[in-house]
Design a protein around this motif. Structure first.
Motif, PDB file in Angstrom:
ATOM      1  N   THR A 205       2.944   2.638  25.396  1.00  0.00           N
ATOM      2  CA  THR A 205       3.851   1.741  25.642  1.00  0.00           C
ATOM      3  C   THR A 205       4.094   0.783  24.487  1.00  0.00           C
ATOM      4  N   LEU A 206       5.631   0.722  24.086  1.00  0.00           N
ATOM      5  CA  LEU A 206       5.600  -0.393  23.104  1.00  0.00           C
ATOM      6  C   LEU A 206       6.542  -1.313  23.156  1.00  0.00           C
ATOM      7  N   GLY A 210       9.990   0.292  23.502  1.00  0.00           N
ATOM      8  CA  GLY A 210      10.157   1.646  24.361  1.00  0.00           C
ATOM      9  C   GLY A 210       8.659   2.324  24.379  1.00  0.00           C
ATOM     10  N   CYS A 211       8.538   3.683  24.141  1.00  0.00           N
ATOM     11  CA  CYS A 211       7.224   4.138  24.210  1.00  0.00           C
ATOM     12  C   CYS A 211       7.287   5.654  23.261  1.00  0.00           C
ATOM     13  N   THR A 235       5.546  -9.690  33.382  1.00  0.00           N
ATOM     14  CA  THR A 235       4.562  -9.432  34.250  1.00  0.00           C
ATOM     15  C   THR A 235       4.859  -8.073  34.945  1.00  0.00           C
ATOM     16  N   ASP A 239       3.132  -1.764  34.839  1.00  0.00           N
ATOM     17  CA  ASP A 239       2.593  -1.232  35.933  1.00  0.00           C
ATOM     18  C   ASP A 239       3.984  -0.540  36.715  1.00  0.00           C
ATOM     19  N   PHE A 241       6.604   0.671  34.701  1.00  0.00           N
ATOM     20  CA  PHE A 241       6.962   1.679  33.891  1.00  0.00           C
ATOM     21  C   PHE A 241       5.743   2.740  34.336  1.00  0.00           C
TER      22      PHE A 241
HETATM   23  P1  ATP Z   1       2.562  -5.692  30.831  1.00  0.00           P
HETATM   24  O1  ATP Z   1       1.062  -5.945  30.453  1.00  0.00           O
HETATM   25  O2  ATP Z   1       3.265  -7.030  30.439  1.00  0.00           O
HETATM   26  O3  ATP Z   1       2.691  -5.208  32.114  1.00  0.00           O
HETATM   27  P2  ATP Z   1       2.197  -3.620  28.742  1.00  0.00           P
HETATM   28  O4  ATP Z   1       1.633  -4.550  27.904  1.00  0.00           O
HETATM   29  O5  ATP Z   1       1.331  -2.665  29.748  1.00  0.00           O
HETATM   30  O6  ATP Z   1       2.789  -4.594  29.909  1.00  0.00           O
HETATM   31  P3  ATP Z   1       4.508  -3.043  27.343  1.00  0.00           P
HETATM   32  O7  ATP Z   1       4.510  -1.934  26.344  1.00  0.00           O
HETATM   33  O8  ATP Z   1       4.515  -4.417  26.996  1.00  0.00           O
HETATM   34  O9  ATP Z   1       3.222  -2.567  28.254  1.00  0.00           O
HETATM   35  O10 ATP Z   1       5.570  -2.484  28.431  1.00  0.00           O
HETATM   36  C1  ATP Z   1       5.773  -1.531  29.172  1.00  0.00           C
HETATM   37  C2  ATP Z   1       7.135  -1.087  29.256  1.00  0.00           C
HETATM   38  O11 ATP Z   1       7.964  -1.933  29.827  1.00  0.00           O
HETATM   39  C3  ATP Z   1       7.630  -0.590  27.717  1.00  0.00           C
HETATM   40  O12 ATP Z   1       7.437   0.752  27.538  1.00  0.00           O
HETATM   41  C4  ATP Z   1       9.052  -0.801  28.046  1.00  0.00           C
HETATM   42  O13 ATP Z   1       9.802   0.350  28.666  1.00  0.00           O
HETATM   43  C5  ATP Z   1       9.150  -1.744  29.157  1.00  0.00           C
HETATM   44  N1  ATP Z   1       9.457  -3.174  28.443  1.00  0.00           N
HETATM   45  C6  ATP Z   1       8.599  -4.330  28.128  1.00  0.00           C
HETATM   46  N2  ATP Z   1       9.189  -5.416  27.521  1.00  0.00           N
HETATM   47  C7  ATP Z   1      10.449  -4.988  27.435  1.00  0.00           C
HETATM   48  C8  ATP Z   1      11.476  -5.626  26.929  1.00  0.00           C
HETATM   49  N3  ATP Z   1      11.412  -6.942  26.200  1.00  0.00           N
HETATM   50  N4  ATP Z   1      12.695  -5.179  26.877  1.00  0.00           N
HETATM   51  C9  ATP Z   1      12.942  -3.771  27.489  1.00  0.00           C
HETATM   52  N5  ATP Z   1      11.946  -3.106  27.891  1.00  0.00           N
HETATM   53  C10 ATP Z   1      10.585  -3.604  28.081  1.00  0.00           C
END
Ligand code: ATP
Length: 290
Positions: A205-206, A210-211, A235, A239, A241
């Motif tokens: 995940t990015l 996106g991802c 927050t 999870d 996703f």
């Molecule tokens: P967290 O620890 O904050 O729950 P994470 O670090 O495990 O998240 P992220 O890659 O930050 O994972 O986010 C997971 C997914 O959430 C991303 O792949 C994306 O689909 C969505 N996402 C996160 N931030 C955004 C954003 N600012 N806008 C749109 N989608 C987002």
């Protein structure tokens, strides 16, 4: 198909404070709220909100009845969640006016799960069911190994990240989900890129970008863009996703469709304050103009 989730259940105690207390300082909070949290509980809620049939495996303490009621209210089957005498897992979260926070977590019952009870519960799973766990409970490897041996699809969310925990569970996985930083840390720890992992599917995940989904057999990397939204609270984005992705797969969606739905669900979540309680329903995800 049932989604079996061996996962943490935490009470989030959120204290509003004028500033994060300094060492030795005593400070009166100006607000207190209590919510359901823990990566495991968040993921169960996300899978249930997405329409999946979810059985949660884990444990709460004597103070955890309200959390089970909340989970059951979201449609999560908690019949196999153990009740212990000690405290439930909980997080003490202090948040200042600038939204800066400091968090202390007590794992409590999440790290004292009875192995025999988990083993017996998982024996009820059927070939083709899906199993997921994260790095906030005991018994991750034992349960993943059993699920794999029973013919379940096994997924792991590598958070909170610990390279040794991932290394131990890796041989049992069909799907690994991790964020960009965790992917870099894992590649560094293992001395090989995530494309070379012995796991058929890896999803990185990015955040707002996106991802990426990597099919390691062919090395093919597929990118999914996230919709542009105004993020107010990330927050539980990961999870949400992962929960939506797994529920989609359990409902027979192909990986690209399940990823697209998970991406929309997570984008909706980041536009809302809160964790488990802010995860959107499938209807909201399908209706949203993103
Ligand atoms: P967290 O620890 O904050 O729950 P994470 O670090 O495990 O998240 P992220 O890659 O930050 O994972 O986010 C997971 C997914 O959430 C991303 O792949 C994306 O689909 C969505 N996402 C996160 N931030 C955004 C954003 N600012 N806008 C749109 N989608 C987002």
């Amino acid at each position: 198909m049932t989604l079996w989730n061996l996962g943490s259940i935490n009470a989030d105690h959120v204290y509003a404070v004028p500033h994060i207390p300094a060492p030795g300082e005593t400070l009166a909070a100006t607000g207190l709220s209590r919510g359901l949290g823990g990566k495991g509980a968040n993921m169960s809620v996300a899978m249930a909100r997405a329409g999946g049939r979810v059985a949660h495996l884990g444990a709460v303490g004597a103070d955890g009845g309200w959390m089970l009621e909340r989970l059951e209210g979201y449609g999560v089957d908690c019949a196999h969640v153990q009740r212990h005498d000690g405290p439930s897992g909980h997080a003490i979260i202090t948040v200042d006016a600038a939204a800066e926070n400091a968090i202390t977590i007590w794992p409590g019952a999440n790290r004292e799960i009875d192995p025999e009870a988990v083993k017996r519960a998982l024996e009820r799973a059927e070939r083709g069911d899906l199993f997921v766990t994260q790095n906030e409970t005991s018994l991750q490897v034992e349960a993943a190994a059993q699920a794999h041996a029973q013919g379940l699809t096994v997924a792991y969310a590598a958070a909170p990240f610990d390279a040794d925990a991932v290394r131990a569970v890796l041989p049992h996985l069909d799907l690994l989900v991790l964020n960009e930083i965790e992917a870099q840390q894992l590649a560094q720890a293992l001395g090989q890129p995530v494309e070379a992992l012995p796991v058929p599917n890896v999803v990185v995940t990015l955040g707002a970008k996106g991802c990426d989904w990597i099919e390691t057999a062919s090395g093919a990397r597929h990118h999914v863009d996230a919709p542009r939204v105004e993020a107010v609270d990330t927050t539980g984005a990961g999870d949400t996703f992962t929960g939506y992705l797994l529920a989609g797969l359990s409902q027979g969606l192909a990986m690209p469709e399940a990823l697209a739905r998970a991406t929309r669900a997570a984008a909706l979540k980041v536009g809302r304050h809160g964790a488990a309680d802010a995860i959107p329903t499938l209807e909201e995800v399908e209706r949203a103009a993103l």
